[in-house]
Design a protein around this motif. Structure first.
Motif, PDB file in Angstrom:
ATOM      1  N   LEU A 159       0.842  -1.179   0.017  1.00 17.32           N
ATOM      2  CA  LEU A 159      -0.108   0.102   0.029  1.00 17.32           C
ATOM      3  C   LEU A 159       0.823   1.147   0.116  1.00 17.32           C
ATOM      4  N   ILE A 160       2.220   1.181   0.833  1.00 12.48           N
ATOM      5  CA  ILE A 160       2.888   2.448   0.935  1.00 12.48           C
ATOM      6  C   ILE A 160       3.555   2.546  -0.559  1.00 12.48           C
ATOM      7  N   VAL A 161       3.877   1.395  -1.109  1.00 12.85           N
ATOM      8  CA  VAL A 161       4.688   1.621  -2.368  1.00 12.85           C
ATOM      9  C   VAL A 161       3.577   2.121  -3.426  1.00 12.85           C
ATOM     10  N   LYS A 162       2.440   1.792  -3.390  1.00 16.07           N
ATOM     11  CA  LYS A 162       1.480   2.114  -4.519  1.00 16.07           C
ATOM     12  C   LYS A 162       1.301   3.743  -4.181  1.00 16.07           C
ATOM     13  N   GLU A 163       1.133   4.023  -2.902  1.00 12.85           N
ATOM     14  CA  GLU A 163       0.846   5.473  -2.494  1.00 12.85           C
ATOM     15  C   GLU A 163       2.080   6.521  -2.929  1.00 12.85           C
ATOM     16  N   ALA A 164       3.100   5.736  -2.721  1.00 12.45           N
ATOM     17  CA  ALA A 164       4.588   6.478  -3.335  1.00 12.45           C
ATOM     18  C   ALA A 164       4.603   6.840  -4.792  1.00 12.45           C
ATOM     19  N   ALA A 165       4.048   5.724  -5.441  1.00  8.94           N
ATOM     20  CA  ALA A 165       4.078   5.891  -7.036  1.00  8.94           C
ATOM     21  C   ALA A 165       3.042   6.972  -7.244  1.00  8.94           C
ATOM     22  N   LYS A 166       1.925   6.939  -6.775  1.00  7.55           N
ATOM     23  CA  LYS A 166       0.979   8.244  -7.062  1.00  7.55           C
ATOM     24  C   LYS A 166       1.470   9.540  -6.825  1.00  7.55           C
ATOM     25  N   LEU A 167       2.505   9.518  -5.733  1.00  9.97           N
ATOM     26  CA  LEU A 167       3.028  11.006  -5.439  1.00  9.97           C
ATOM     27  C   LEU A 167       4.491  11.118  -5.959  1.00  9.97           C
ATOM     28  N   GLY A 168       4.885  10.335  -7.015  1.00  9.76           N
ATOM     29  CA  GLY A 168       6.072  10.463  -7.742  1.00  9.76           C
ATOM     30  C   GLY A 168       7.155   9.580  -7.394  1.00  9.76           C
ATOM     31  N   LEU A 169       7.359   8.668  -6.752  1.00 11.13           N
ATOM     32  CA  LEU A 169       8.413   7.574  -6.535  1.00 11.13           C
ATOM     33  C   LEU A 169       8.351   6.282  -6.939  1.00 11.13           C
ATOM     34  N   ILE A 170       8.893   5.622  -7.505  1.00  9.41           N
ATOM     35  CA  ILE A 170       8.793   4.139  -7.926  1.00  9.41           C
ATOM     36  C   ILE A 170       9.838   3.270  -6.850  1.00  9.41           C
ATOM     37  N   LEU A 171       9.108   2.418  -6.150  1.00  9.81           N
ATOM     38  CA  LEU A 171       9.885   1.630  -5.369  1.00  9.81           C
ATOM     39  C   LEU A 171       9.356   0.234  -5.274  1.00  9.81           C
ATOM     40  N   ARG A 172       9.854  -0.864  -4.394  1.00  7.04           N
ATOM     41  CA  ARG A 172       9.742  -2.096  -4.594  1.00  7.04           C
ATOM     42  C   ARG A 172       9.226  -2.636  -3.186  1.00  7.04           C
ATOM     43  N   THR A 173       8.355  -3.587  -3.181  1.00  6.42           N
ATOM     44  CA  THR A 173       8.015  -4.228  -1.686  1.00  6.42           C
ATOM     45  C   THR A 173       8.472  -5.680  -2.101  1.00  6.42           C
ATOM     46  N   VAL A 174       9.131  -6.034  -0.847  1.00  2.00           N
ATOM     47  CA  VAL A 174       9.282  -7.363  -0.698  1.00  2.00           C
ATOM     48  C   VAL A 174       8.686  -8.094   0.616  1.00  2.00           C
ATOM     49  N   THR A 175       7.734  -8.934   0.379  1.00  3.09           N
ATOM     50  CA  THR A 175       7.086  -9.747   1.417  1.00  3.09           C
ATOM     51  C   THR A 175       7.249 -11.138   1.471  1.00  3.09           C
ATOM     52  N   TYR A 176       8.393 -11.790   1.145  1.00  2.00           N
ATOM     53  CA  TYR A 176       8.504 -13.043   1.028  1.00  2.00           C
ATOM     54  C   TYR A 176       8.581 -13.620   2.692  1.00  2.00           C
ATOM     55  N   ASP A 177       9.310 -12.818   3.286  1.00  2.00           N
ATOM     56  CA  ASP A 177       9.630 -13.238   4.673  1.00  2.00           C
ATOM     57  C   ASP A 177       9.378 -12.160   5.624  1.00  2.00           C
ATOM     58  N   HIS A 178       9.250 -10.992   5.272  1.00  2.00           N
ATOM     59  CA  HIS A 178       9.177  -9.920   6.115  1.00  2.00           C
ATOM     60  C   HIS A 178       8.670  -8.581   5.305  1.00  2.00           C
ATOM     61  N   ASP A 179       7.780  -7.699   5.946  1.00  2.00           N
ATOM     62  CA  ASP A 179       7.056  -6.610   5.227  1.00  2.00           C
ATOM     63  C   ASP A 179       8.237  -5.395   4.747  1.00  2.00           C
ATOM     64  N   SER A 180       8.742  -5.533   3.914  1.00  2.00           N
ATOM     65  CA  SER A 180       9.846  -4.754   3.635  1.00  2.00           C
ATOM     66  C   SER A 180       9.507  -3.713   2.451  1.00  2.00           C
ATOM     67  N   ILE A 181      10.502  -2.389   2.193  1.00  2.00           N
ATOM     68  CA  ILE A 181      10.245  -1.692   0.980  1.00  2.00           C
ATOM     69  C   ILE A 181      11.803  -1.547   0.914  1.00  2.00           C
ATOM     70  N   VAL A 182      12.237  -1.668  -0.363  1.00  2.00           N
ATOM     71  CA  VAL A 182      13.714  -1.591  -0.942  1.00  2.00           C
ATOM     72  C   VAL A 182      14.034  -0.633  -1.821  1.00  2.00           C
ATOM     73  N   PHE A 183      15.194   0.036  -2.161  1.00  2.00           N
ATOM     74  CA  PHE A 183      15.674   0.981  -2.666  1.00  2.00           C
ATOM     75  C   PHE A 183      16.903   0.813  -3.491  1.00  2.00           C
ATOM     76  N   SER A 184      16.948   1.435  -4.636  1.00  2.00           N
ATOM     77  CA  SER A 184      18.134   1.101  -5.485  1.00  2.00           C
ATOM     78  C   SER A 184      18.290   2.266  -6.703  1.00  2.00           C
ATOM     79  N   PRO A 185      18.243   3.169  -6.285  1.00  2.00           N
ATOM     80  CA  PRO A 185      18.224   4.446  -7.152  1.00  2.00           C
ATOM     81  C   PRO A 185      19.399   4.431  -8.049  1.00  2.00           C
ATOM     82  N   PRO A 186      19.406   5.089  -9.318  1.00  2.00           N
ATOM     83  CA  PRO A 186      20.648   5.207 -10.258  1.00  2.00           C
ATOM     84  C   PRO A 186      21.744   5.831  -9.454  1.00  2.00           C
ATOM     85  N   LEU A 187      22.955   5.407  -9.931  1.00  2.00           N
ATOM     86  CA  LEU A 187      24.244   5.739  -9.199  1.00  2.00           C
ATOM     87  C   LEU A 187      24.514   7.400  -9.506  1.00  2.00           C
TER      88      LEU A 187
END
Length: 440
Positions: A384-412
């Motif tokens: 839900l947070i990642v979807k809301e961030a996309a609306k506000l102008g930021l693409i991120l990724r969620t990871v929910t395999y073993d924990h409820d996480s948001i991860v980041f890897s922007p261009p260098l």
């Protein structure tokens, strides 16, 4: 016109395009979440004119950022001369030779020989096959087993899927390849498994230095040095998967350099071309390469149509030139520190945010109900947070395999203002979800 185009493309997408690693049900119900048409720097723009920060470098890979004209020119230059030639039967081409030489100079230690592939899954599959073939050449054909870590991701080809420690990927098919085993990130558990299975049956150990798709999980202090010792003790090959972490992502050319050890093989892809062309590879150390040269008889019966593709290799050479010329490895280190500060700020401000972590321009946070106990919400909030961030102008990724996480890897190439913008957008997205879902 833009709305009409989006609607038309969305319907065609639902009818004809099967998306990788996506929910088919969601695609059919909602269509594509974004149809991107342009990228520039750290930004992407879709058919609706919505501009967003690409906080994931698309798929951990657009290291030099979007829209770099030099990369298009490098591809055009090579296509105009020689778009493709096979590298089977000892045929070769100049860009592949030049790239192999360049990689030998920037890869750590004596990783001086390279087998090229089209991407990360192929690279890891190749490493497994080369490891097993190596032991056949060494008259130890019983060394077949591959050990990986339980939260690892190594790709979706058959061998790569079987090596992936994230169980949902293996559960996708009902016939995984045999002789793959999994351990937690514990030195003791690794030694126990080796001794239980019999070291004489184990071909190799494979690991990401930082587990990317598993949630940006950092290694325990000293872990890889101890694993290297055990591998040496029992003659097990060490394969390091740098598909996500290579080419500057962690503030060094390769993440293994932080550990000050040498692997026997190193797998790469993604950042080698920053996603501008499909390319990957496996680097071998001198010992393995020399054994292959002296012990092999007949043909090496492994290869892909696009191994050493001249256009992809020329693009990679230009990509590496840009990384070095523009100081992007040092920038990744500096901006990684800024990103980590921002994630710690979010952890301090929001009671549902915990475990802020970073390694160069890789980062992650966990979303929890209780930061003291680590108790998670019954329904994961990170999507839900990642979807809301996309609306506000930021693409991120969620990871929910073993924990409820948001991860980041922007261009260098990201700068301090853009890092701050990322953090501010995520701050607002977390606040919005807390207000709407948690009523607080």
């Amino acid at each position: 016109m833009t709305t009409l185009l989006t609607t038309e493309l969305s319907e065609l997408d639902k009818k004809h395009f099967i998306h990788p690693t996506s929910s088919i049900a969601q695609q059919q119900a909602e269509g594509p979440s974004h149809i991107f048409t342009e990228g520039k720097g750290v930004y992407l723009t879709d058919t609706n004119g919505h501009k967003v920060i690409d906080g994931m470098s698309s798929l951990w890979n657009v290291n030099i950022g979007h829209g770099v004209k030099e990369m298009a020119e490098a591809a055009y230059e090579q296509m105009s001369k020689l778009a493709f030639t096979s590298n089977f039967s000892t045929f070769s081409n100049e860009p592949a030779i030049r790239l192999a030489e360049k990689l030998s100079k920037i890869l750590p230690g004596d990783l001086n020989a390279v087998f090229f592939t089209s991407g990360g899954s192929e690279s890891n599959d190749t490493a497994f096959k080369l490891a097993r073939h190596y032991w056949i050449l060494k008259d130890q054909p019983e060394r077949q087993k591959i050990i990986s870590r339980k939260m690892s991701y190594h790709g979706v080809a058959m061998g790569a899927t079987s090596a992936t420690g994230l169980k949902p990927f293996r559960d996708f098919t009902n016939a995984n390849a045999p002789h793959f085993h999994y351990v937690n990130s514990s030195v003791e558990e690794f030694r126990t498994l080796v001794e239980k299975e019999g070291p004489e049956t184990i071909a190799a150990f494979i690991a990401e230095i930082v587990q990317g798709a598993g949630g940006v999980n950092l290694p325990p202090e000293g872990y890889f040095k101890e694993i290297r010792k055990i591998c040496d003790e029992y003659g097990i090959l060490m394969i390091i998967d740098e598909v996500i972490t290579g080419f500057g992502r962690t503030g060094k050319y390769f993440a293994i350099e932080h550990e000050e050890i040498q692997p026997d093989m190193l797998c790469f892809a993604k950042g080698v071309t920053s996603g501008y062309a499909q390319l990957g590879g496996v680097a071998l150390n001198d010992r393995l390469h020399n054994d292959f040269k002296t012990l092999s008889k007949g043909t090496l019966l492994h290869g892909y149509t696009y191994s050493g593709h001249p256009v992809a290799c020329n693009v990679a050479l230009k990509n590496i030139e840009i990384i070095e010329r523009n100081g992007l490895i040092e920038n990744a280190k500096k901006m990684g520190e800024e990103l980590y500060k921002g994630l710690k700020y979010l952890e301090e401000k929001h009671e549902i945010v915990t475990n802020a972590r970073g390694f160069g321009l890789l980062g992650g946070i966990d979303i929890v109900k209780d930061s003291q106990s680590g108790e998670r919400f019954a329904e994961y909030l990170s999507p839900l947070i990642v979807k809301e961030a996309a609306k506000l102008g930021l693409i991120l990724r969620t990871v929910t395999y073993d924990h409820d996480s948001i991860v980041f890897s922007p261009p260098l190439i990201i700068n301090k203002a853009e890092v701050e913008q990322m953090v501010n957008i995520l701050d607002q997205a977390i606040s919005n979800v807390k207000r709407e879902v948690l009523k607080g």
